[in-house]
Design a protein around this motif. Structure first.
Motif, PDB file in Angstrom:
ATOM      1  N   ASP A  34     -43.751 -72.211  24.200  1.00  0.00           N
ATOM      2  CA  ASP A  34     -42.801 -73.149  23.596  1.00  0.00           C
ATOM      3  C   ASP A  34     -41.395 -72.564  23.754  1.00  0.00           C
ATOM      4  OD1 ASP A  34     -41.296 -74.871  22.099  1.00  0.00           O
ATOM      5  OD2 ASP A  34     -42.624 -74.881  20.368  1.00  0.00           O
ATOM      6  N   PRO A  35     -40.656 -72.974  24.792  1.00  0.00           N
ATOM      7  CA  PRO A  35     -39.342 -72.376  25.036  1.00  0.00           C
ATOM      8  C   PRO A  35     -38.356 -72.568  23.879  1.00  0.00           C
ATOM      9  CG  PRO A  35     -40.107 -73.550  26.973  1.00  0.00           C
ATOM     10  CD  PRO A  35     -41.050 -73.891  25.864  1.00  0.00           C
TER      11      PRO A  35
ATOM     12  N   ILE B  36     -36.662 -69.421  22.044  1.00  0.00           N
ATOM     13  CA  ILE B  36     -35.210 -69.171  22.052  1.00  0.00           C
ATOM     14  C   ILE B  36     -34.675 -69.060  20.630  1.00  0.00           C
ATOM     15  CG2 ILE B  36     -32.984 -70.148  22.692  1.00  0.00           C
ATOM     16  CD1 ILE B  36     -34.377 -71.288  25.190  1.00  0.00           C
ATOM     17  N   ARG B  37     -35.154 -69.921  19.733  1.00  0.00           N
ATOM     18  CA  ARG B  37     -34.659 -69.888  18.355  1.00  0.00           C
ATOM     19  C   ARG B  37     -35.092 -68.629  17.609  1.00  0.00           C
ATOM     20  NH1 ARG B  37     -36.118 -75.486  18.283  1.00  0.00           N
ATOM     21  NH2 ARG B  37     -38.071 -74.890  17.271  1.00  0.00           N
ATOM     22  N   ASN B  38     -36.322 -68.153  17.837  1.00  0.00           N
ATOM     23  CA  ASN B  38     -36.885 -67.083  17.012  1.00  0.00           C
ATOM     24  C   ASN B  38     -36.947 -65.720  17.698  1.00  0.00           C
ATOM     25  OD1 ASN B  38     -37.425 -68.928  14.883  1.00  0.00           O
ATOM     26  ND2 ASN B  38     -39.320 -69.555  15.929  1.00  0.00           N
ATOM     27  N   VAL B  39     -36.833 -65.685  19.012  1.00  0.00           N
ATOM     28  CA  VAL B  39     -37.015 -64.409  19.724  1.00  0.00           C
ATOM     29  C   VAL B  39     -35.766 -64.046  20.513  1.00  0.00           C
ATOM     30  CG1 VAL B  39     -38.413 -63.121  21.379  1.00  0.00           C
ATOM     31  CG2 VAL B  39     -39.506 -64.792  19.867  1.00  0.00           C
TER      32      VAL B  39
ATOM     33  N   GLY C  76     -38.408 -60.937  24.175  1.00  0.00           N
ATOM     34  CA  GLY C  76     -39.777 -61.088  23.686  1.00  0.00           C
ATOM     35  C   GLY C  76     -40.607 -59.838  23.912  1.00  0.00           C
ATOM     36  N   ALA C  77     -40.407 -59.189  25.064  1.00  0.00           N
ATOM     37  CA  ALA C  77     -41.158 -57.973  25.349  1.00  0.00           C
ATOM     38  C   ALA C  77     -40.824 -56.870  24.351  1.00  0.00           C
ATOM     39  CB  ALA C  77     -40.876 -57.514  26.775  1.00  0.00           C
TER      40      ALA C  77
ATOM     41  N   TRP D  42     -43.372 -67.660  17.326  1.00  0.00           N
ATOM     42  CA  TRP D  42     -42.487 -67.186  18.400  1.00  0.00           C
ATOM     43  C   TRP D  42     -42.479 -68.112  19.603  1.00  0.00           C
ATOM     44  CZ3 TRP D  42     -42.950 -61.177  19.179  1.00  0.00           C
ATOM     45  CH2 TRP D  42     -42.720 -60.545  17.941  1.00  0.00           C
ATOM     46  N   GLY D  43     -43.442 -68.996  19.699  1.00  0.00           N
ATOM     47  CA  GLY D  43     -43.554 -69.824  20.893  1.00  0.00           C
ATOM     48  C   GLY D  43     -44.188 -69.087  22.057  1.00  0.00           C
ATOM     49  N   VAL D  44     -45.010 -68.077  21.753  1.00  0.00           N
ATOM     50  CA  VAL D  44     -45.692 -67.309  22.803  1.00  0.00           C
ATOM     51  C   VAL D  44     -47.182 -67.289  22.487  1.00  0.00           C
ATOM     52  CG1 VAL D  44     -43.651 -65.879  23.178  1.00  0.00           C
ATOM     53  CG2 VAL D  44     -45.470 -65.069  21.659  1.00  0.00           C
ATOM     54  N   ASP D  45     -47.952 -66.935  23.494  1.00  0.00           N
ATOM     55  CA  ASP D  45     -49.403 -66.787  23.339  1.00  0.00           C
ATOM     56  C   ASP D  45     -49.799 -65.435  23.929  1.00  0.00           C
ATOM     57  OD1 ASP D  45     -52.073 -67.316  22.802  1.00  0.00           O
ATOM     58  OD2 ASP D  45     -52.386 -68.245  24.775  1.00  0.00           O
ATOM     59  N   VAL D  46     -50.601 -64.685  23.186  1.00  0.00           N
ATOM     60  CA  VAL D  46     -51.107 -63.390  23.646  1.00  0.00           C
ATOM     61  C   VAL D  46     -52.500 -63.625  24.212  1.00  0.00           C
ATOM     62  CG1 VAL D  46     -51.760 -61.059  22.988  1.00  0.00           C
ATOM     63  CG2 VAL D  46     -49.726 -62.115  21.976  1.00  0.00           C
TER      64      VAL D  46
END
Length: 301
Positions: free
Chosen positions: A97-98, A102-105, A112-113, A162-166
């Motif tokens: 989720d870009p 962008i808003r949270n990371v 993000g890394a 965060w809009g990311v997936d691990v």
């Protein structure tokens, strides 16, 4: 001429304006369009797109591929037994989720890394504190990685996603710190030497036992062979004596003559032998011919 220059200049300006309004989104990227610093919309499909010219709208790109984050911190972690271990790991993750990212990371993948590295390390430290070295090095390592992944997902997908997936969390190396590793190697070497010495001692004792048994069997075999040889020899001597006795008993004079010849043969074995005897001795009786001649066999003169 001025008119031609004006037209050419207008065309160049129009082309430049049109170029600033066009952008291409690659299949490996998200296209994020900003309007006066705010996210206007996100383009997820590849292709040619249009926007307002700057400064009204701008576009930035975020990678949509599966990314890899490797551990960069070599600081040791404490296990359940308070052993210091160095854990190397990697994480496979992607931006899903870009806008939320962008808003949270941050605005790029590096942001993000950095944050994900901190979260993963904390999760590893918490889980390793609950486990022994044996659990970390055994088949229970899979449970450890699954627990770390679960904790990381709870953070990145929590109340402020965060809009990311691990996708995956893996341990690439689990080892003691250098000082402990050297001590472990020395203990392992000492243990191997102890086992080797024990095996050598056991082998030497077994070798002595085998040699002693072989020597005993050898002595028994030799003794049995000697006994059998003496028995055979005694039987042969007895048979020879009986044969001589039977033969000489039939003709005593011939027996005396034969024995005298054996005595002469044994006495004059070498040409250099010298004997001093009384001529009247019975020893030369056969040589002088004075002895009684053997009786002629029956039927002969």
């Amino acid at each position: 001429m001025n008119r031609v220059g004006f037209i050419a200049s207008s065309l160049l300006v129009a082309l430049a304006l049109l170029s600033s309004m066009m952008f291409v989104v690659d299949q490996r990227q998200y296209g994020v369009v900003y309007a006066l610093g705010q996210i206007k919309h996100v383009i997820t499909e590849p292709g040619l797109n249009f926007k307002l010219p700057p400064p009204f709208q701008n576009v930035s790109y975020i990678d949509k591929r599966l990314l890899t984050l490797d551990s960069a911190d070599a600081e040791p972690m404490l296990t359940l037994e308070k052993q210091r271990m160095v854990i190397d790991w990697y994480v496979r993750w992607r931006i899903t989720d870009p806008q939320a990212y962008i808003r949270n990371v941050g605005l790029d993948e590096a942001a993000g890394a950095n944050q994900l590295n901190r979260v993963v390390r904390n999760a590893f430290q918490e889980e390793i504190n609950k486990r022994s070295v044996k659990d970390i090095l055994s088949h229970k390592r899979e449970a450890l990685m699954a627990a770390v992944k679960k904790e990381v997902l709870e953070v990145v997908k929590g109340s402020n996603p965060w809009g990311v997936d691990v996708v995956d969390v893996r341990i690439t190396r689990a080892d003691y710190v250098d000082a402990i590793t050297e001590s472990v190697y020395r203990r392992m070497e000492a243990e191997r030497k102890r086992v080797a010495n024990e095996l050598r001692s056991t082998g030497a004792a077994e070798g002595e036992k085998i040699r002693a048994d072989a020597d005993r069997q050898r002595e028994v075999t030799i003794a049995n062979a000697y006994r059998e040889a003496q028995k055979i020899k005694g039987d042969g001597d007895a048979e020879a004596a009986r044969t001589f006795s039977d033969a000489f008993g039939r003709d005593p004079q011939f027996a005396q003559f034969y024995r005298s010849l054996d005595a002469y043969k044994a006495t004059f074995a070498k040409k250099s032998d010298v004997m001093v005897l009384d001529p009247s001795s019975e020893f030369f009786k056969v040589m002088r011919g004075s002895g009684t001649a053997p009786a002629a066999p029956a039927g002969k003169k």
